[in-house]
Design a protein around this motif. Structure first.
Motif, short mmCIF file in Angstrom:
data_model
loop_
_atom_site.label_atom_id
_atom_site.label_comp_id
_atom_site.label_asym_id
_atom_site.label_seq_id
_atom_site.Cartn_x
_atom_site.Cartn_y
_atom_site.Cartn_z
N UNK A 195 -3.71 3.79 -10.06
CA UNK A 195 -3.69 5.20 -10.43
C UNK A 195 -2.29 5.74 -10.21
N UNK A 196 -1.88 6.76 -10.98
CA UNK A 196 -0.56 7.35 -10.77
C UNK A 196 -0.40 7.81 -9.31
N UNK A 197 0.74 7.48 -8.73
CA UNK A 197 0.99 7.85 -7.35
C UNK A 197 0.55 6.83 -6.34
N UNK A 198 -0.29 5.87 -6.73
CA UNK A 198 -0.70 4.80 -5.82
C UNK A 198 0.46 3.85 -5.55
N UNK A 199 0.30 3.06 -4.50
CA UNK A 199 1.26 2.01 -4.22
C UNK A 199 1.16 0.94 -5.31
N UNK A 200 2.29 0.44 -5.82
CA UNK A 200 2.22 -0.61 -6.86
C UNK A 200 1.49 -1.84 -6.35
N UNK A 201 0.70 -2.43 -7.24
CA UNK A 201 0.00 -3.67 -6.90
C UNK A 201 0.72 -4.89 -7.46
N UNK A 202 1.67 -4.64 -8.34
CA UNK A 202 2.37 -5.77 -8.96
C UNK A 202 3.65 -5.28 -9.62
N UNK A 203 4.65 -6.15 -9.63
CA UNK A 203 5.86 -5.92 -10.41
C UNK A 203 6.17 -7.19 -11.19
N UNK A 204 7.02 -7.07 -12.20
CA UNK A 204 7.39 -8.24 -12.97
C UNK A 204 8.31 -7.86 -14.12
#
Length: 209
Positions: free
Chosen positions: A163-172
């Motif tokens: 959700x917007x504002x949540x901590x990222x769960x993944x990058x790439x």
């Protein structure tokens, strides 16, 4: 797709159980697809009418910036919200491909890299059940662009959230290949790989547009 976090995304995209499920669902296959068979449609004479038949918002494909923004927008949304899959299809050439390259997590190949080559409809089929259960928002952190004439390559750093504002769960990285037919930009292919302990994102791909 961030993507297709991607979703697995766009057909995006790894620290949370959701992110792992997303990548694994894109990688599972009894045999590795043949790039030759996946791209065979590009030689068919019926391709040009297919291009003309695709309905698109002209603003989405007027520039490299616009089509990349539309790509991220189409795959992002809260749990249960239907994505505009017609809009996503219209960004890609009919012979376009969405390709996830990542670490296998089961099947005896753990630790090795696998490639899953998908048509856009294959991607939609795989991510739709995930998007029905989980929110997925993929955004662009940074971008590197190379362009010559009517071809362009965008190296787009993404991060994915529930959700917007949540901590990222993944990058790439989303590696996006684009072509212009004189009328508009098309995505020819999208290849993505998630960040991992073995391959953290270099600083040069975390800055700059």
């Amino acid at each position: 797709m961030r993507k297709f976090a991607a979703a697995v995304g766009m057909l995006a995209l790894a620290g949370s159980a959701f992110a792992q499920q997303l990548v694994q669902s894109s990688l599972q296959s009894s045999t590795q697809p043949s790039l030759q068979s996946s791209t065979r449609a590009s030689t068919q004479p019926a391709l040009q009418p297919a291009l003309q038949a695709r309905q698109v918002n002209s603003a989405d494909v007027a520039s490299v910036d616009a089509i990349v923004a539309a790509l991220y927008d189409t795959i992002s949304g809260p749990a249960g919200r239907a994505r505009d899959w017609s809009r996503l299809r219209a960004l890609f050439r009919p012979d376009g491909r969405m390709i996830v390259h990542g670490l296998a997590k089961e099947g005896g190949n753990e630790g090795s890299y696998q490639t899953r080559v998908m048509a856009v409809d294959d991607y939609i089929e795989r991510v739709a059940p995930l998007f029905a259960r989980e929110g997925f928002f993929e955004t662009e952190l940074a971008r590197q662009v190379e362009q010559f004439g009517a071809i362009a390559h965008v190296f787009s750093t993404y991060e994915s959230r529930h959700a917007p504002g949540d901590k990222p769960v993944q990058r790439g990285i989303n590696s996006i290949q684009l072509v212009n037919d004189g009328q508009r930009w098309w995505i020819q292919s999208l290849v993505w790989q998630a960040e991992s302990a073995q391959h953290p994102l270099p600083q040069r791909y975390l800055q700059g547009r």
